[in-house]
Design a protein around this motif. Sequence first.
Motif, PDB file in Angstrom:
ATOM      1  N   LEU A 171       0.724  -1.096  -0.003  1.00  0.00           N
ATOM      2  CA  LEU A 171       0.012   0.184   0.070  1.00  0.00           C
ATOM      3  C   LEU A 171       0.916   1.278   0.179  1.00  0.00           C
ATOM      4  O   LEU A 171       1.908   1.418   0.576  1.00  0.00           O
ATOM      5  CB  LEU A 171      -0.918  -0.026   1.314  1.00  0.00           C
ATOM      6  N   PHE A 172       0.479   2.127  -0.749  1.00  0.00           N
ATOM      7  CA  PHE A 172       1.120   3.482  -0.930  1.00  0.00           C
ATOM      8  C   PHE A 172      -0.022   4.736  -0.782  1.00  0.00           C
ATOM      9  O   PHE A 172      -1.322   4.451  -1.308  1.00  0.00           O
ATOM     10  CB  PHE A 172       1.733   3.714  -2.354  1.00  0.00           C
ATOM     11  N   GLY A 173       0.016   5.549   0.373  1.00  0.00           N
ATOM     12  CA  GLY A 173      -0.854   6.351   0.596  1.00  0.00           C
ATOM     13  C   GLY A 173      -0.610   7.778   0.131  1.00  0.00           C
ATOM     14  O   GLY A 173       0.358   8.269   0.177  1.00  0.00           O
ATOM     15  N   ILE A 174      -1.772   8.423  -0.626  1.00  0.00           N
ATOM     16  CA  ILE A 174      -1.540   9.725  -0.928  1.00  0.00           C
ATOM     17  C   ILE A 174      -2.693  10.847  -0.195  1.00  0.00           C
ATOM     18  O   ILE A 174      -3.648  10.532  -0.315  1.00  0.00           O
ATOM     19  CB  ILE A 174      -1.971  10.127  -2.690  1.00  0.00           C
ATOM     20  N   PRO A 175      -1.987  11.685   0.839  1.00  0.00           N
ATOM     21  CA  PRO A 175      -2.776  12.636   1.402  1.00  0.00           C
ATOM     22  C   PRO A 175      -3.198  13.634   0.631  1.00  0.00           C
ATOM     23  O   PRO A 175      -2.703  13.703  -0.415  1.00  0.00           O
ATOM     24  CB  PRO A 175      -1.982  12.734   2.528  1.00  0.00           C
ATOM     25  N   CYS A 176      -4.287  14.308   0.960  1.00  0.00           N
ATOM     26  CA  CYS A 176      -4.620  15.747   0.451  1.00  0.00           C
ATOM     27  C   CYS A 176      -3.512  16.474   0.488  1.00  0.00           C
ATOM     28  O   CYS A 176      -2.502  16.762   1.429  1.00  0.00           O
ATOM     29  CB  CYS A 176      -5.768  16.286   1.028  1.00  0.00           C
ATOM     30  N   ASP A 177      -3.070  17.525  -0.596  1.00  0.00           N
ATOM     31  CA  ASP A 177      -1.781  18.147  -0.759  1.00  0.00           C
ATOM     32  C   ASP A 177      -2.070  19.211   0.740  1.00  0.00           C
ATOM     33  O   ASP A 177      -0.955  19.331   1.463  1.00  0.00           O
ATOM     34  CB  ASP A 177      -2.132  19.127  -1.510  1.00  0.00           C
ATOM     35  N   GLY A 178      -3.070  19.693   1.152  1.00  0.00           N
ATOM     36  CA  GLY A 178      -3.176  20.342   2.431  1.00  0.00           C
ATOM     37  C   GLY A 178      -2.721  19.880   3.708  1.00  0.00           C
ATOM     38  O   GLY A 178      -2.533  20.487   4.720  1.00  0.00           O
ATOM     39  N   ASP A 179      -2.573  18.471   3.628  1.00  0.00           N
ATOM     40  CA  ASP A 179      -2.374  17.648   4.654  1.00  0.00           C
ATOM     41  C   ASP A 179      -0.752  17.320   4.696  1.00  0.00           C
ATOM     42  O   ASP A 179      -0.187  16.802   5.780  1.00  0.00           O
ATOM     43  CB  ASP A 179      -3.040  16.413   4.948  1.00  0.00           C
ATOM     44  N   LYS A 180       0.004  17.833   3.746  1.00  0.00           N
ATOM     45  CA  LYS A 180       1.405  17.644   3.670  1.00  0.00           C
ATOM     46  C   LYS A 180       2.182  18.539   4.515  1.00  0.00           C
ATOM     47  O   LYS A 180       1.754  19.811   4.351  1.00  0.00           O
ATOM     48  CB  LYS A 180       1.867  17.542   2.141  1.00  0.00           C
ATOM     49  N   ASP A 181       3.300  18.230   5.236  1.00  0.00           N
ATOM     50  CA  ASP A 181       4.235  19.143   5.828  1.00  0.00           C
ATOM     51  C   ASP A 181       5.774  18.756   5.581  1.00  0.00           C
ATOM     52  O   ASP A 181       5.847  17.760   4.913  1.00  0.00           O
ATOM     53  CB  ASP A 181       3.656  19.400   7.221  1.00  0.00           C
ATOM     54  N   ALA A 182       6.265  19.393   6.168  1.00  0.00           N
ATOM     55  CA  ALA A 182       7.654  19.353   6.079  1.00  0.00           C
ATOM     56  C   ALA A 182       8.223  18.206   6.546  1.00  0.00           C
ATOM     57  O   ALA A 182       9.520  17.414   6.028  1.00  0.00           O
ATOM     58  CB  ALA A 182       8.853  20.443   6.575  1.00  0.00           C
ATOM     59  N   THR A 183       7.730  17.584   7.408  1.00  0.00           N
ATOM     60  CA  THR A 183       8.010  16.247   8.114  1.00  0.00           C
ATOM     61  C   THR A 183       7.405  15.161   7.790  1.00  0.00           C
ATOM     62  O   THR A 183       7.621  13.894   8.408  1.00  0.00           O
ATOM     63  CB  THR A 183       8.305  16.377   9.700  1.00  0.00           C
ATOM     64  N   GLY A 184       6.332  15.087   6.955  1.00  0.00           N
ATOM     65  CA  GLY A 184       5.621  14.075   6.598  1.00  0.00           C
ATOM     66  C   GLY A 184       4.647  13.458   7.708  1.00  0.00           C
ATOM     67  O   GLY A 184       4.173  12.377   7.972  1.00  0.00           O
ATOM     68  N   SER A 185       4.286  14.328   8.771  1.00  0.00           N
ATOM     69  CA  SER A 185       3.489  14.077   9.819  1.00  0.00           C
ATOM     70  C   SER A 185       2.277  13.348   9.534  1.00  0.00           C
ATOM     71  O   SER A 185       1.556  12.344  10.231  1.00  0.00           O
ATOM     72  CB  SER A 185       3.298  15.130  10.791  1.00  0.00           C
TER      73      SER A 185
END
Length: 184
Positions: free
Chosen positions: A51-65
């Motif tokens: 499985l590979f997960g793709i979050p919404c762009d707004g949920d991405k941050d510098a540390t991949g939290s």
Amino acid sequence: PRHLVLPLFVADGLAEPRPISAMPGVVQHTRESLRRAAAEAVEAGVGGLMLFGIPCDGDKDATGSEGVNPDGILNVALRDLNSDLGDATVLMADTCLDEFTDHGHCGVLDVHGRVDNDATNEQYIKLAVAQAHSGAHVVSPSGMMDGQVAAIRDGLDHAGHSDVAILAYAAKYASAFYGPFREA
């Protein structure tokens, strides 16, 4: 089929599966279409699901939290499939930060914009433990940090997941086979 691993992509916020042009016939799944595709693969005898997960762009941050978030798309999808399939297949998770970071690198960046190996390994530990808690039988670091496997193994063992295996990608950046995964 039992010797094959099927990569599956699940994206947050989709109303219907979205085609991946670099991989004809492959899609970014919704949670529901992922569940159907996974069940079909297991029924066909495929030995494992990655499985590979793709979050919404707004949920991405510098540390991949978002990859560590128990309610993040990859962890929720792992729980869905673990609930649906149990031990009928091997559930694997991509244990990397590139899909979760706003800069797209596989690691945490330092103040100079370079990947910080040690900070990245600390984040990989958190990512792997979250995936194991969510039902992954195998975590799969693909960022090629020095010491990533040892760090993740220690972190999993400390969190009570000594039975979760680690499958590290050896050299994805040098492989033409990995290129389409960037778009996915």
